[in-house]
Write an enzyme that holds these catalytic residues in place. Structure first.
Site, PDB file in Angstrom:
ATOM      1  N   ASP A 426       3.128  -1.446  -9.636  1.00 12.47           N
ATOM      2  CA  ASP A 426       2.019  -2.397  -9.537  1.00 12.47           C
ATOM      3  C   ASP A 426       1.917  -3.209 -10.834  1.00 12.47           C
ATOM      4  O   ASP A 426       2.563  -2.884 -11.832  1.00 12.47           O
ATOM      5  CB  ASP A 426       0.728  -1.614  -9.291  1.00 12.47           C
ATOM      6  N   GLU A 429       3.697  -8.411 -12.542  1.00 13.03           N
ATOM      7  CA  GLU A 429       3.995  -9.867 -12.574  1.00 13.03           C
ATOM      8  C   GLU A 429       4.493 -10.310 -13.943  1.00 13.03           C
ATOM      9  O   GLU A 429       5.235 -11.295 -14.002  1.00 13.03           O
ATOM     10  CB  GLU A 429       2.755 -10.632 -12.164  1.00 13.03           C
ATOM     11  N   ASP A 505      -3.685  -7.648  -3.334  1.00  8.98           N
ATOM     12  CA  ASP A 505      -5.131  -7.439  -3.139  1.00  8.98           C
ATOM     13  C   ASP A 505      -5.744  -8.464  -2.199  1.00  8.98           C
ATOM     14  O   ASP A 505      -6.423  -9.411  -2.621  1.00  8.98           O
ATOM     15  CB  ASP A 505      -5.822  -7.472  -4.501  1.00  8.98           C
TER      16      ASP A 505
HETATM   17  C1  GLC Z   1      -4.152  -3.581  -8.389  1.00 11.21           C
HETATM   18  C2  GLC Z   1      -3.351  -3.220  -7.146  1.00 11.21           C
HETATM   19  C3  GLC Z   1      -4.168  -2.313  -6.271  1.00 11.21           C
HETATM   20  C4  GLC Z   1      -4.580  -1.077  -7.047  1.00 11.21           C
HETATM   21  C5  GLC Z   1      -5.320  -1.485  -8.326  1.00 11.21           C
HETATM   22  C6  GLC Z   1      -5.624  -0.305  -9.222  1.00 11.21           C
HETATM   23  O1  GLC Z   1      -5.250  -4.307  -8.035  1.00 11.21           O
HETATM   24  O2  GLC Z   1      -2.954  -4.366  -6.457  1.00 11.21           O
HETATM   25  O3  GLC Z   1      -3.455  -1.961  -5.123  1.00 11.21           O
HETATM   26  O4  GLC Z   1      -5.404  -0.278  -6.266  1.00 11.21           O
HETATM   27  O5  GLC Z   1      -4.552  -2.398  -9.067  1.00 11.21           O
HETATM   28  O6  GLC Z   1      -4.475   0.336  -9.593  1.00 11.21           O
END
Ligand code: GLC
Length: 828
Positions: A426, A429, A505
C-alpha cells in the site's frame, strides 16, 4: 489488563485521527491541477532530416533539432524513440518483458518520405514535420502522426482522429470509452477519488487502444515520468500524447481487433503468473482488525455463519507503531501462532506493507537502511523525510537493485518468520501526507544502478512497480515452490507480472460501485487481469442495500475483498441484518461454486493476457451497440453480469449481444441482439450464460484449503456446438511448470435431435484424485435415450428433471475419453 485497555483506546483513537487527517489532506487532492499542461506556442516542431541510417530492424535519423530512432518488430509493432535537442540516455522502466522479434524491413525513398515495408505492414516516415503513419496489410491507414513538438520539458505527438473509440488507459475514473477525455499519469494517493474531478489515480498505465471500423491500434508510452493522452478533448478530431520531458519512447501496436492488441501488448509487458487458487476466494478486511482476538472473531464468525472465505487481511493495526516488518507486541504477541491458527481454520493471512520506514534510531530496519545509504536522498545528500502513518518516515530508494535486494530479504524474513501468505503493498505511489503532490518532493533524487542520479519527478511512476518487484523476489526466496500473492495499489505497465491491483480508497456510494465496472474493464484491457475494488466502499458508511448489491457484483470481479476505513461502520456481511447476510452467503457461495470456471479464466489471462472481467466490446467488437456499454460486463467469455448500480432499482435494462443466452437463474433462453428488462429484487443479480458455453463448477467449500470435491461438474448450455478446454493443477505450487497439470477438453454438438458430448484429456500430468465427471445439460426436452460407449447408459448414471429440462449424467473419471449421445429434442 487495565494497561491493555488503555493502550487499546489510545491506539484506536490514533487510528481514527489518522483517518480524519487523511480525509482532510486528500480533499485538496481532488481539485489538484493537471501536471501535463503546456503552451503549444512554446514548443518547437521536431523536423528536418540530416542523416538516415538503417541498421537491422532499426532506423536512426539525425534531425535538424533532435533525433529519432524507429524499430520495427513482428506483429506490426513499431517502437519509436524521440529526442528533442541532444540525446539523453533513457531510463529503463522494466515495463518491457519481451519485445516481439525483429522484423525484416525494406526501405525506399519516395519524394521526401521514406516508405518502410515490414511483414504485412507499411510505415511512411515524414520529416517536415516528423511524423509516422502505419498501414496494415490491406493498406488501410491504422495510425497516422501529424507532428511532434517539444521543449526542454515536453515531448508531444499529435495524431488525427476519425471515429475512434478509446479503451484501456489503465486505472481511470469515468466511462469505458475514453473518447473526448484527457488522461494523465502521475501515481497519486487519490483517497476518495471521484468521477469527474479526479485526474490522477494510484496506478499509471499509459496505454490506450483505439478502435474504428477499419482498424484497431494501441499506443503505449514507456516513460516513468508524468505522461498524458488527450483523446479528442481539446480538439475533437485530434489526439495528442506526450510526457513532461524532452524525450519519449512509445510503441504503436496495430491489430485487427482489441483482443489482438491486448495479446500483443501483454506479450510485450508480460502476463500475470498463475495465482494461488486461495487468492481467488473471498477476502475479508477492515482497517481496525486488532487485537488478535478480533481477527479470530472475524474468522470464527465467517465459519460459524457458513460464509466461505479464504483470506484475512491485516491492515496497519498489526504493526508496532507503524514500523514495517514488525508486529505490535501487545495486540499481536504471537504472530506466527496467529497465522497457524488461522491456517488451521482454512484462512491465509495477508499483511499490509508500506514502503515508508519509520525514522527511529532504535528500529533495526531504519538503522540498517540508514547505515547502508538505502533511503532516498536529496541533492545535498541528506535523507528525505516525509510524514506517513508513523509520522517521520523515510523512503527506500528502490531504483537501485541493491536496495531492492535488501527489501526482498526483509520480505523473505517476514514471510518466513511469521507464516504470512501474502503481501498487500500500500501507499506505494509513494504516498506522503503533507507534500503538495502527496508524494516525494521534487528535490528527492534517486540513484540508478548505472550511477546516474535523477530527480524523483522523472521516475515517479515506477516507484511502486519497483517495490512490488522486490517483494515478489522476496516471496520467491522464501518459498520458491509456492505461488506468491501480492496486492498493490500503485503500478506501471508490467505490474501484472508481480501483483494484483485493487483500486484504492473508493467511497460507499452507488456511483462508486458503478464506476468500478469501466475502471476494472479498462485495467483488464491494460494487462491487469487480477483487479478488484473495496467491496462496500472504503470511505464513508455503507448501507445494507449498497452492500447487498456490491457483494453480489464482487463475486464476479477477479479480486474479491470487503474492506473499509477504520472510522466507517462495520462492513462484515452479518452487520447489515439477516437478509443481507443471506444474500452475501449466497453470492460468496456461488463464487466458490464457480471457482473452476474462474481459475480457468485466470489460466487464460496467464497464457493470453486477455482479461477476466471484460467489457462487452472485447468479445463483440463487430457490434456497435457494445462500444460504450459500461454498466454490464462479461466475466470470462461465457457469463454476462449486469449489476444494479443505482439505489432503489427493482429492474434494469440489459443488452444481450448477438447469439442466444440463458438466464442463469431460470434457464430461460433469450435471443440476443436486444435489450431486455430484468427484475432486480435485492437478492437478484441479472446473470446470463452464453449459449453453447461449458461452465466448469464444483460443490462449494468453505475454503479452498478443504481438499477439492471428488466431482467436477460441467454445466453445458447446448444450442449448436461448443467446447471448453479446462485447465487444472494443484492450485498452489509451481509444479505445473514440470508438467503437473491437466487439460481436459469438452466438446458438444447438436445435430438432428441428437446431442453429442465428447470428453478427452489433452494432457494428464496431475493426479486430481477425482472420481467422477458430471455433465449437467440445460434445456433438454423430451429425452428418449442416452448412449455411452456404444451402449445404452445405465439409468443409475443419469437423472432427468423433465420440468426443468435438466439432464445430469455421471461419468467415471478414469482418464479415458468419453462419448455420450443424448437422443432428444432440445428446447427451441
Ligand atoms: C490506505 C489504503 C487503505 C488502508 C489504509 C490504512 O488508505 O488504501 O486500504 O486501509 O491506507 O492502511
Amino acid at each position: 489488563m487495565l494497561r491493555l485497555i488503555r493502550i487499546y483506546r489510545k491506539k484506536i483513537g490514533r487510528l481514527q485521527r489518522l483517518a480524519e487527517i487523511y480525509l482532510q489532506n486528500r480533499k485538496l487532492n481532488l481539485s489538484q491541477n493537471k501536471l501535463g499542461g503546456f503552451n503549444r506556442d512554446e514548443l518547437q516542431t521536431l523536423k528536418g532530416v540530416k542523416t538516415f541510417v538503417v541498421e537491422g530492424n532499426r532506423i536512426f535519423t539525425e534531425l535538424a533539432n533532435g533525433q529519432a530512432e524507429i524499430s520495427f518488430y513482428q506483429d506490426g509493432v513499431v517502437g519509436v524513440k524521440l529526442y528533442g535537442g541532444t540525446r539523453k540516455e533513457p531510463i529503463t522502466t522494466g515495463a518491457i518483458h519481451e519485445l516481439p522479434k525483429a522484423a525484416e524491413i525494406e526501405v525506399c525513398k519516395e519524394g521526401n518520405d521514406y516508405h518502410v515495408e515490414y511483414q504485412k505492414y507499411r510505415a511512411v516516415i515524414k520529416f517536415d514535420p516528423f511524423a509516422i503513419t502505419i498501414y496494415n496489410n490491406t493498406r488501410v491507414k491504422v495510425c497516422a502522426g501529424l507532428q511532434t513538438r517539444f521543449s526542454v520539458d515536453k515531448m508531444v505527438v499529435w495524431k488525427e482522429l476519425k471515429e475512434e473509440h478509446f479503451y484501456a488507459g489503465g486505472e481511470q475514473t469515468g466511462p469505458l470509452d475514453k473518447r473526448g477525455r484527457y488522461l494523465e499519469y502521475w501515481n497519486t494517493d487519490a483517497f476518495g477519488y471521484h468521477n469527474d474531478q479526479t485526474i490522477h489515480t494510484y496506478c499509471s498505465i499509459p496505454f490506450v487502444i483505439a478502435t474504428r471500423d477499419s482498424a484497431t491500434y494501441g499506443l503505449f508510452i514507456d516513460e516513468p515520468c508524468c505522461g498524458f493522452f488527450d483523446l479528442g478533448r481539446e480538439e475533437p478530431d485530434r489526439l495528442y500524447f506526450g510526457v513532461n520531458q524532452s524525450f519519449m519512447r512509445y510503441y504503436i501496436i496495430p491489430g485487427e481487433t482489441i483482443k489482438e492488441v491486448v495479446e500483443k501488448y501483454t506479450g510485450m509487458t508480460g502476463r500475470m503468473p498463475l495465482p494461488p487458487l486461495w487468492s481467488l476466494g473471498f477476502h475479508i478486511s477492515k482497517w481496525s482488525y486488532f487485537p488478535v482476538e478480533k481477527v479470530y472473531k472475524i474468522a470464527e464468525t465467517l465459519r460459524r455463519k457458513k460464509i466461505p472465505a479464504d483470506v484475512v487481511h491485516l491492515d496497519i493495526d498489526y504493526m508496532d507503531g507503524f514500523r514495517v516488518f514488525t508486529f505490535d507486541p501487545d495486540f499481536f504477541p504471537h504472530p506466527r501462532k496467529m497465522a497457524e491458527k488461522l491456517a488451521s481454520m482454512g484462512f491465509k493471512t495477508v499483511a499490509i506493507l508500506d514502503p515508508g520506514v519509520k525514522k527511529d534510531d532504535e528500529y533495526q530496519v531504519y538503522r540498517e537502511g540508514q547505515e547502508k545509504g538505502y533511503f532516498t536522498k536529496n541533492a545535498d545528500g541528506e535523507t528525505v523525510t516525509g510524514e506517513v502513518w508513523p509520522k517521520e518516515t523515510v523512503f527506500p530508494d528502490f531504483y537501485r537493485s541493491e536496495v531492492r535486494s535488501w527489501w526482498s530479504r526483509l520480505v523473505k524474513d517476514f514471510l518466513t518468520e511469521y507464516g504470512v501468505s501474502g503481501i498487500w503493498n500500500d501507499m506505494n505511489e509513494p504516498s506522503e501526507l503533507t507534500d503538495l503532490y502527496r508524494t516525494l518532493p521534487e528535490s528527492a533524487r534517486h540513484r540508478l544502478d548505472d550511477g546516474r542520479e535523477v530527480s524523483h519527478r522523472f521516475v515517479h511512476n515506477i516507484y511502486g512497480f519497483l517495490e512490488v518487484q522486490a517483494a515478489f523476489a522476496g516471496f520467491r526466496e522464501a518459498a520458491p515452490e509456492l505461488r506468491p500473492f501480492l496486492l498493490s495499489r500503485s503500478g506501471f505497465p508490467g505490474v501484472q507480472r508481480y501483483a494484483a491491483i485493487w483500486t484504492g480508497d473508493n467511497r460507499s456510494r452507488f456511483q462508486h460501485l458503478a464506476l468500478a465496472i469501466p475502471m476494472n474493464c479498462n485495467l483488464g484491457l491494460s494487462g491487469v487481469a487480477f483487479v478488484g475494488n473495496d467491496v462496500g466502499g472504503f470511505n464513508e458508511h455503507c448501507t445494507a442495500e449498497l452492500f447487498a448489491r456490491w457483494i453480489a457484483m464482487g463475486a464476479f470481479t477477479p479480486f474479491y475483498r470487503v474492506h473499509s476505513i477504520c472510522n466507517a461502520r462495520p462492513q462484515e456481511p452479518w452487520t447489515f441484518g439477516a437478509e443481507v447476510e443471506k444474500i452475501s452467503r449466497e453470492f460468496i457461495t456461488l463464487r466458490y461454486r464457480l471457482l473452476p470456471y474462474i481459475y480457468n479464466q485466470f489460466y487464460q489471462a496467464h497464457t493470453t493476457g486477455l482479461p477476466v472481467m471484460r467489457p462487452l466490446v472485447l468479445d463483440y467488437q463487430d457490434d456497435p451497440e457494445t462500444a460504450t456499454i459500461d454498466d454490464e460486463y462479461l466475466f470470462g467469455p461465457d457469463l454476462l453480469v449486469a449489476p444494479v448500480t443505482e439505489e432503489g432499482r427493482l429492474e434494469r435494462k440489459v443488452y444481450l449481444p448477438r447469439g442466444s443466452w440463458f438466464d442463469f437463474w431460470t434457464d430461460r433462453r433469450i435471443q440476443g441482439g436486444s435489450r431486455i428488462t430484468a427484475p432486480t429484487p435485492l437478492d437478484g443479480l441479472p446473470l446470463y450464460v452464453r449459449a453453447d458455453a461449458v461452465i466448469p463448477v464444483w460443490q462449494p467449500r468453505q475454503s479452498t484449503s478443504v481438499p477439492p470435491p471428488k466431482e467436477l461438474i460441467f454445466e453445458i448450455y447446448p444450442v449448436v456446438r461448443g467446447e471448453l478446454t479446462y485447465y487444472e493443477d494443484d492450485g498452489t505450487t509451481t509444479r505445473f511448470r514440470n508438467g503437473e497439470y491437466n487439460l481436459l477438453k469438452v466438446e458438444h454438438e447438436q445435430n438432428l435431435g441428437q446431442l453429442a458430448v465428447r470428453i478427452s484429456y489433452l494432457t494428464r500430468g496431475y493426479d486430481s484424485g477425482r472420481e467422477n465427471l458430471i455433465l449437467r445439460l440445460h434445456g433438454v426436452k423430451e429425452l428418449s435415450r442416452i448412449i455411452w460407449g456404444g451402449e445404452e447408459m445405465d439409468p443409475d448414471q443419469w437423472c432427468y428433471e423433465a420440468g426443468a429440462g435438466l439432464l445430469e449424467i455421471v461419468l467415471p473419471d478414469t482418464g479415458d475419453n468419453h462419448e455420450v449421445f443424448v437422443k432428444q429434442g432440445l428446447d427451441e
